[in-house]
Scaffold this active site. Structure first.
Site, short mmCIF file in Angstrom:
data_model
loop_
_atom_site.label_atom_id
_atom_site.label_comp_id
_atom_site.label_asym_id
_atom_site.label_seq_id
_atom_site.Cartn_x
_atom_site.Cartn_y
_atom_site.Cartn_z
N HIS A 112 0.83 -1.22 0.00
CA HIS A 112 0.00 0.00 0.00
C HIS A 112 0.86 1.27 0.00
O HIS A 112 0.38 2.33 0.39
CB HIS A 112 -0.96 0.00 1.19
CG HIS A 112 -2.06 -1.03 1.06
ND1 HIS A 112 -2.85 -1.44 2.11
CD2 HIS A 112 -2.49 -1.74 -0.01
CE1 HIS A 112 -3.72 -2.35 1.70
NE2 HIS A 112 -3.52 -2.56 0.41
N CYS A 123 5.73 13.50 -13.63
CA CYS A 123 6.81 12.73 -14.27
C CYS A 123 6.90 11.30 -13.75
O CYS A 123 7.74 10.52 -14.20
CB CYS A 123 8.16 13.42 -14.10
SG CYS A 123 8.86 13.28 -12.44
N GLY A 178 -1.90 -9.04 12.64
CA GLY A 178 -2.46 -7.72 12.95
C GLY A 178 -3.18 -7.04 11.80
O GLY A 178 -3.03 -5.84 11.60
C1 BJW Z 1 -3.63 -5.96 16.88
C2 BJW Z 1 -3.18 -5.14 17.86
C3 BJW Z 1 -2.09 -5.59 18.56
C4 BJW Z 1 -4.82 -4.17 17.02
N1 BJW Z 1 -1.54 -6.76 18.26
N2 BJW Z 1 -3.08 -7.12 16.57
C5 BJW Z 1 -16.24 -5.18 -2.59
C6 BJW Z 1 -15.79 -6.46 -2.32
C7 BJW Z 1 -14.44 -6.77 -2.35
C8 BJW Z 1 -13.50 -5.80 -2.65
C9 BJW Z 1 -13.94 -4.54 -2.90
C10 BJW Z 1 -15.29 -4.24 -2.88
N3 BJW Z 1 -15.43 -2.92 -3.17
C11 BJW Z 1 -14.20 -2.38 -3.35
C12 BJW Z 1 -13.28 -3.37 -3.20
C13 BJW Z 1 -11.82 -3.23 -3.30
C14 BJW Z 1 -11.23 -2.44 -2.14
C15 BJW Z 1 -11.67 -3.10 -0.85
O1 BJW Z 1 -11.11 -4.05 -0.37
N4 BJW Z 1 -12.70 -2.56 -0.19
C16 BJW Z 1 -13.19 -3.17 1.04
C17 BJW Z 1 -13.33 -2.09 2.10
C18 BJW Z 1 -14.45 -3.92 0.73
N5 BJW Z 1 -9.80 -2.53 -2.30
C19 BJW Z 1 -9.13 -1.67 -3.06
O2 BJW Z 1 -9.67 -0.73 -3.62
C20 BJW Z 1 -7.66 -1.95 -3.24
N6 BJW Z 1 -7.34 -1.98 -4.60
C21 BJW Z 1 -7.83 -2.91 -5.42
O3 BJW Z 1 -8.63 -3.75 -5.07
O4 BJW Z 1 -7.31 -2.84 -6.66
C22 BJW Z 1 -7.85 -3.67 -7.66
C23 BJW Z 1 -8.62 -2.82 -8.57
C24 BJW Z 1 -8.31 -1.51 -8.71
C25 BJW Z 1 -9.01 -0.74 -9.58
C26 BJW Z 1 -10.04 -1.30 -10.28
C27 BJW Z 1 -10.35 -2.65 -10.15
C28 BJW Z 1 -9.62 -3.41 -9.28
C29 BJW Z 1 -6.81 -0.85 -2.61
C30 BJW Z 1 -6.92 -0.86 -1.14
C31 BJW Z 1 -6.10 0.31 -0.55
C32 BJW Z 1 -6.19 0.36 0.94
N7 BJW Z 1 -5.62 1.56 1.39
C33 BJW Z 1 -5.52 1.81 2.82
C34 BJW Z 1 -4.98 3.24 3.05
C35 BJW Z 1 -3.49 3.30 2.75
C36 BJW Z 1 -2.94 4.65 2.95
C37 BJW Z 1 -3.12 5.16 4.37
O5 BJW Z 1 -2.49 4.65 5.31
O6 BJW Z 1 -3.91 6.08 4.56
O7 BJW Z 1 -4.66 0.84 3.41
S1 BJW Z 1 -7.07 1.59 3.68
C38 BJW Z 1 -6.35 0.89 5.13
O8 BJW Z 1 -6.82 -0.48 5.28
C39 BJW Z 1 -4.85 0.81 4.85
C40 BJW Z 1 -4.52 -0.54 5.41
O9 BJW Z 1 -3.31 -1.01 4.85
C41 BJW Z 1 -5.72 -1.37 5.06
C42 BJW Z 1 -5.88 -2.62 5.89
O10 BJW Z 1 -6.07 -2.29 7.23
P1 BJW Z 1 -5.47 -3.20 8.38
O11 BJW Z 1 -4.00 -3.12 8.35
O12 BJW Z 1 -6.06 -4.54 8.32
O13 BJW Z 1 -5.93 -2.39 9.68
P2 BJW Z 1 -7.32 -2.49 10.49
O14 BJW Z 1 -7.41 -1.26 11.31
O15 BJW Z 1 -8.44 -2.81 9.61
O16 BJW Z 1 -7.11 -3.75 11.44
C43 BJW Z 1 -6.17 -3.75 12.48
C44 BJW Z 1 -6.07 -5.16 13.03
O17 BJW Z 1 -5.04 -5.16 14.00
C45 BJW Z 1 -7.35 -5.67 13.72
O18 BJW Z 1 -7.60 -7.00 13.27
C46 BJW Z 1 -6.98 -5.68 15.20
O19 BJW Z 1 -7.57 -6.77 15.90
C47 BJW Z 1 -5.50 -5.86 15.14
N8 BJW Z 1 -4.78 -5.32 16.28
N9 BJW Z 1 -4.03 -4.00 17.88
C48 BJW Z 1 -2.11 -7.50 17.24
N10 BJW Z 1 -1.60 -4.86 19.58
#
Ligand code: BJW
Length: 235
Positions: A112, A123, A178
């Protein structure tokens, strides 16, 4: 888990939970970033086109904050595994912080993107960037005032997907640490791994959305679970 002798190649997926104990907010759940900011306002290309100042300020604030944070015990343990594991290993992180690298890990892929890069939409150059973007500084490569954060927003293609799927094909063990399993394509890796017959392990504070796909789930803070698992792997 199968005998360690059977495991040579490892893919590790990390999410915001691995950095939570360093004081970096997760996205979902109580106190998460998306409680304070609407995804549609700050994390899509449409939001950037509509209100670039709002988006740049959001990322300037987070870019500044992560530079004050330090890697935790989970990052340190993964760096140790990276240094000592004799087989292939790839840490695929969804995190845009640099805490894996600052802990010493080398085999890291930021699917990401990263807060510490600016991407020039004129560019296409990527430049290391630690300061703010709100004042539209010029691109170091071409001079255009067209820099954006080098992070992957919703609707954009995550980075290096071919390399990730190649590593998953070759993996004997897939470990997810995580991450909530809410965001694709990362959320689908466990299913890919299962279909390939790869062993799967989840380390998380709470079960992820895809938890049922894992052979084994261990629940607890990453700062405790990850060092214990790495000790097991390295004997
Ligand atoms: C602990 C802890 C501790 C806490 N110890 N654990 C419908 C169905 C399926 C897919 C889609 C859909 N509609 C749209 C989509 C696609 C979409 C998507 O998935 N949407 C869903 C919401 C449904 N995805 C995309 O758009 C992606 N691109 C894509 O699919 O491209 C293909 C495509 C493109 C164009 C056209 C056609 C196809 C891109 C996704 C980009 C995500 N970006 C972000 C922001 C990044 C920049 C920023 O930082 O601002 O990435 S969103 C955010 O979520 C960030 C993260 O990397 C990502 C995942 O989050 P993560 O890391 O899982 O965090 P949390 O907060 O969700 O969870 C934390 C976890 O930690 C929890 O489980 C806690 O329990 C745990 N935890 N403390 C251990 N101490």
């Amino acid at each position: 888990m199968a005998a360690m002798a059977d495991i040579r190649n490892i893919v590790i997926l990390t999410g915001a939970g691995v950095s939570a104990e360093s004081g970096i907010d997760t996205f979902r759940g109580g106190g998460g970033l998306w409680e304070k900011h609407r995804v549609e306002d700050v994390a899509t290309p449409e939001a950037f086109a509509r209100d670039p100042d709002l988006v740049l300020r959001f990322y300037d604030m987070r870019r500044a904050a992560i530079q004050e944070k330090e890697p935790n015990r989970a990052h340190a343990a993964l760096a140790r595994l990276d240094a000592e594991w004799p087989g292939d290993l790839l840490i695929v992180t969804q995190n845009v912080d640099d805490l894996h690298e600052r802990a010493g890990a080398r085999r890291v892929l930021h699917m990401h993107g990263t807060h510490l890069n600016a991407w020039c939409t004129a560019c296409d150059a990527r430049s290391r960037w630690t300061g703010p973007l709100i004042d539209r500084p010029p691109c170091p490569a071409c001079g255009a005032r067209a820099l954006r954060p080098d992070v992957v927003w919703f609707g954009e293609m995550p980075y290096e997907m071919e390399r990730i799927y190649g590593a998953l094909q070759a993996a004997d063990l897939f470990v997810s640490i995580g991450t909530s399993g809410a965001v694709y394509p990362a959320a689908g890796f466990v299913r890919e791994a299962r279909e390939l017959g790869t062993q799967t392990l989840e380390l998380n504070l709470e079960r992820s959305q895809g938890s049922a796909w894992f052979d084994e789930t261990r629940l607890g803070p990453a700062g405790e679970l990850v060092p214990a698992w790495v000790d097991e792997m390295l004997g």
